[in-house]
Design an enzyme around this catalytic site. Structure first.
Site, short mmCIF file in Angstrom:
data_model
loop_
_atom_site.label_atom_id
_atom_site.label_comp_id
_atom_site.label_asym_id
_atom_site.label_seq_id
_atom_site.Cartn_x
_atom_site.Cartn_y
_atom_site.Cartn_z
N ARG A 15 61.29 36.33 15.60
CA ARG A 15 61.23 36.32 17.70
C ARG A 15 61.09 34.86 18.26
NH1 ARG A 15 55.19 38.49 17.23
NH2 ARG A 15 55.61 37.55 15.11
N GLY A 77 52.90 38.43 3.84
CA GLY A 77 52.23 38.70 5.03
C GLY A 77 51.14 36.99 4.71
N THR A 78 50.22 36.78 6.18
CA THR A 78 49.71 35.76 5.92
C THR A 78 47.90 35.56 5.34
OG1 THR A 78 47.91 36.76 8.03
CG2 THR A 78 49.65 35.34 9.10
N ASP A 102 52.19 27.92 14.57
CA ASP A 102 52.96 27.95 15.31
C ASP A 102 51.62 28.32 16.71
OD1 ASP A 102 51.20 30.80 14.98
OD2 ASP A 102 53.23 31.66 15.13
N ASN A 226 55.67 32.62 19.66
CA ASN A 226 56.76 33.58 19.17
C ASN A 226 57.59 34.06 19.42
OD1 ASN A 226 53.99 34.54 17.47
ND2 ASN A 226 53.15 36.07 18.70
N TYR A 364 81.77 -2.76 32.62
CA TYR A 364 80.95 -2.18 30.38
C TYR A 364 80.98 -3.20 29.77
CZ TYR A 364 81.48 -0.91 25.78
OH TYR A 364 80.75 -0.73 24.79
N ALA A 378 82.81 -7.36 40.06
CA ALA A 378 82.57 -5.70 40.39
C ALA A 378 84.10 -5.53 38.89
CB ALA A 378 82.88 -5.23 41.03
N ASN A 384 85.88 -4.53 23.54
CA ASN A 384 85.73 -4.36 22.26
C ASN A 384 86.41 -3.82 21.50
OD1 ASN A 384 84.30 -2.48 24.12
ND2 ASN A 384 82.62 -2.81 22.21
C1 UD1 Z 1 49.02 36.51 13.47
C2 UD1 Z 1 47.64 37.67 13.67
C3 UD1 Z 1 47.08 37.55 15.27
C4 UD1 Z 1 46.49 36.66 15.81
C5 UD1 Z 1 48.03 36.24 15.71
C6 UD1 Z 1 47.56 34.90 17.25
C7 UD1 Z 1 48.19 38.30 11.26
C8 UD1 Z 1 47.46 39.63 10.33
N1 UD1 Z 1 48.04 38.70 12.36
O1 UD1 Z 1 49.88 37.35 13.96
O2 UD1 Z 1 46.03 38.60 14.83
O3 UD1 Z 1 46.17 36.96 16.98
O4 UD1 Z 1 47.95 35.15 14.27
O5 UD1 Z 1 48.91 33.51 16.38
O6 UD1 Z 1 47.60 37.31 10.67
N2 UD1 Z 1 53.34 32.97 8.27
C9 UD1 Z 1 53.54 33.17 7.12
N3 UD1 Z 1 54.02 33.88 5.75
C10 UD1 Z 1 53.45 34.91 6.61
C11 UD1 Z 1 53.74 35.27 7.47
C12 UD1 Z 1 53.57 34.79 8.37
O7 UD1 Z 1 53.51 32.27 6.23
O8 UD1 Z 1 54.29 36.34 4.89
C13 UD1 Z 1 52.97 32.33 9.19
C14 UD1 Z 1 53.65 32.24 9.55
O9 UD1 Z 1 54.31 31.03 9.82
C15 UD1 Z 1 53.01 32.09 10.97
C16 UD1 Z 1 51.16 32.28 10.61
O10 UD1 Z 1 51.35 32.95 9.75
O11 UD1 Z 1 52.48 30.12 11.56
C17 UD1 Z 1 51.24 33.38 11.64
O12 UD1 Z 1 52.11 34.23 11.74
P1 UD1 Z 1 52.96 35.82 12.76
O13 UD1 Z 1 54.05 36.47 12.46
O14 UD1 Z 1 53.18 34.89 13.64
O15 UD1 Z 1 51.39 37.00 13.24
P2 UD1 Z 1 51.43 36.83 14.66
O16 UD1 Z 1 52.04 38.09 14.63
O17 UD1 Z 1 51.10 35.80 15.52
CA CA Z 2 52.48 34.13 16.19
#
Ligand code: UD1
Ligand code: CA
Length: 449
Positions: A15, A77-78, A102, A226, A364, A378, A384
């Protein structure tokens, strides 16, 4: 109790629409991820573990050696991201604090509260929440009729009713380690094909475990970045915070809305910062200075009682009582000793000006060493650069450089010498000597009037 910290920063940051990885986007001059790392570092004796994926090399270079790194090769995913730290952390700590990379505005004291709450809690995890009218895409905290937390529902999976929930998931968790490693494996794959860390909450609830929460008082602290609009918003919040702090420490900021002070800048008491001013990098401003309006100072040291108006100062040093501007430019390596006066339209690079010397108007100086009480007329220019190399100019104490003098380097002008207006000085000038013309020649010694 041993605590490990995991910072998630592998995501693509789609994003942001940028070639620069999201964690490296600057907020008041410093990459986002540095704020998060600094906020988390005091919570653990061990180096935090940063999970990297997209742009990992660049981010690692930026953060340096004080941290540990693991790589998430597929961004699934996280929950999957946290799993990447399992091999290095399993069995080495009691609690794990997980934070998202972030969220640059989070304060150490807030993370401390989260950890303290988990220490006092019998269940396996504590989550950080905020109350907000504008959900900005955050997950919703779903509680049952008794107020017990049941799940975190991601916006894309939420029902109409759940979308109205005002309690949101900040993305910071403190979890019992053993429980964490066991439970990560139980996270189901989401509708988007990802493993959501947030599903740990439902897993705990299904086990009948209680989930604790800490709700932050100031939800502005939990602004997630984001996109670039969020970045600007965070910039403004951070700027307010920094300006407030300086105002409460005895610095006058006439117009905080147009004053940009980077987080590592320091300012002495009774200094006044006028509108449209940027104090950047590791700049240090002394006491009782008057800075601005319309001034940018980067990585520079400014002594006490200096005045800088409508000017740009980069990687320079100004001792006490120096005044600069309006409309001057101090470039890398400029060093002005106490009491130097540099007026309008001057440019100085890699040069020293001794105590009490004056350069009042459009001139200068490059690669020059100027003594005490010198007057630079002035239009003076140190020539240089010969097209290939830079050459030095030395101007000794008490010299008077006439207006519009061109000083062809390498050159030395002896103590108390004078150059006439419009002279082009190609040869060294002995002390106490007056030279004039093109090319400049000696007309007399000062003591033989
Ligand atoms: C996430 C949360 C959401 C929360 C929000 C708060 C999840 C599924 N959702 O959403 O509930 O309200 O943050 O900011 O966790 N990342 C990785 N690897 C991955 C995916 C993400 O390291 O595979 C890291 C990203 O770099 C980032 C963080 O995890 O720093 C969160 O990921 P992001 O995609 O921003 O999640 P949100 O959609 O903001
Ligand atoms: Ca986020």
């Amino acid at each position: 109790m041993i605590i490990d910290v995991i910072i998630l920063a592998a995501g693509k940051g789609t994003r942001m629409v940028s070639d620069l990885p999201k964690p490296l986007h600057p907020l008041l001059g410093k990459p986002l991820i540095h704020y998060v790392a600094a906020a988390a570092a005091p919570l653990t004796e061990k180096p935090p573990v940063v999970v990297l994926g997209h742009g990992s090399e660049q981010i690692r270079d930026s953060l340096g050696e004080g941290l540990r790194y693991v790589i998430q090769s597929d961004l699934l995913g996280t929950g999957h991201a946290v799993q990447q730290a399992e091999a290095s952390l399993k069995g080495t700590s009691d609690l794990i604090l997980i934070i998202y990379g972030d969220m640059p505005l989070v304060r150490t004291q807030t993370l401390e509260k989260l950890v303290e709450a988990q220490k006092a809690h019998s269940g396996p995890l504590t989550i950080l929440t905020l109350m907000e009218e504008n959900p900005r895409g955050f997950g919703r905290i779903y509680r049952d009729a008794n107020g017990a937390i049941q799940a975190i529902v991601e916006e894309s999976d939420a029902t109409e009713e759940q979308l109205d929930i005002k309690e949101l998931n900040a993305g910071m968790y403190c979890v019992e380690s053993d429980w964490l490693w066991d439970s990560l494996a139980k996270i189901p794959v989401s509708s988007k094909g990802e493993y959501y860390l947030t599903d740990l909450v439902a897993i705990a609830a299904e086990e009948g475990a209680s989930i604790a929460s800490v709700t932050v008082a100031d939800s502005r602290e939990l602004l997630g970045i984001n996109n670039r609009a969020h970045l600007a918003e965070a910039g403004q919040i951070l700027r307010d915070r920094i300006n407030q702090q300086w105002m409460l420490s005895g610095v006058s900021i006439v117009d905080p809305w147009t004053t940009y002070i980077d987080p590592d800048v320091t300012i002495g008491q009774d200094s006044v910062i006028l509108p449209g001013t940027f104090l950047q990098g590791n700049t240090i401003i002394g006491r009782e200075c008057l800075i601005g309006p319309g001034t940018r100072i980067f990585n520079s040291q400014v002594g006490d009682q200096c005045e800088i108006e409508y000017s740009v100062v980069e990687e320079s040093r100004l001792e006490d009582g120096v005044d600069v501007g309006p409309f001057s430019h101090l470039r890398k390596g400029a060093h002005l000793a106490a009491g130097v006066h540099m007026g309008n339209f001057g440019e100085i690079k890699d040069s020293y000006l001794g105590e009490g010397s004056k350069m009042g108007h459009f001139s200068y100086l490059g690669n020059a060493r100027v003594g005490k009480d010198v007057n630079i007329g002035a239009g003076t220019v140190t020539c240089n650069y010969d097209g290939q190399e830079k050459h030095p100019t030395t101007i000794k104490d008490g010299v008077f450089i006439g207006s519009d003098s061109l000083l062809i380097a390498p050159l030395e002008i002896g103590e108390n010498a004078t150059t006439g207006a419009g002279s082009v000085v190609t040869k060294d000038v002995p002390p106490d000597t007056v030279v004039v013309g093109v090319p400049a020649r000696k007309i007399r010694r000062k003591d033989q009037k």
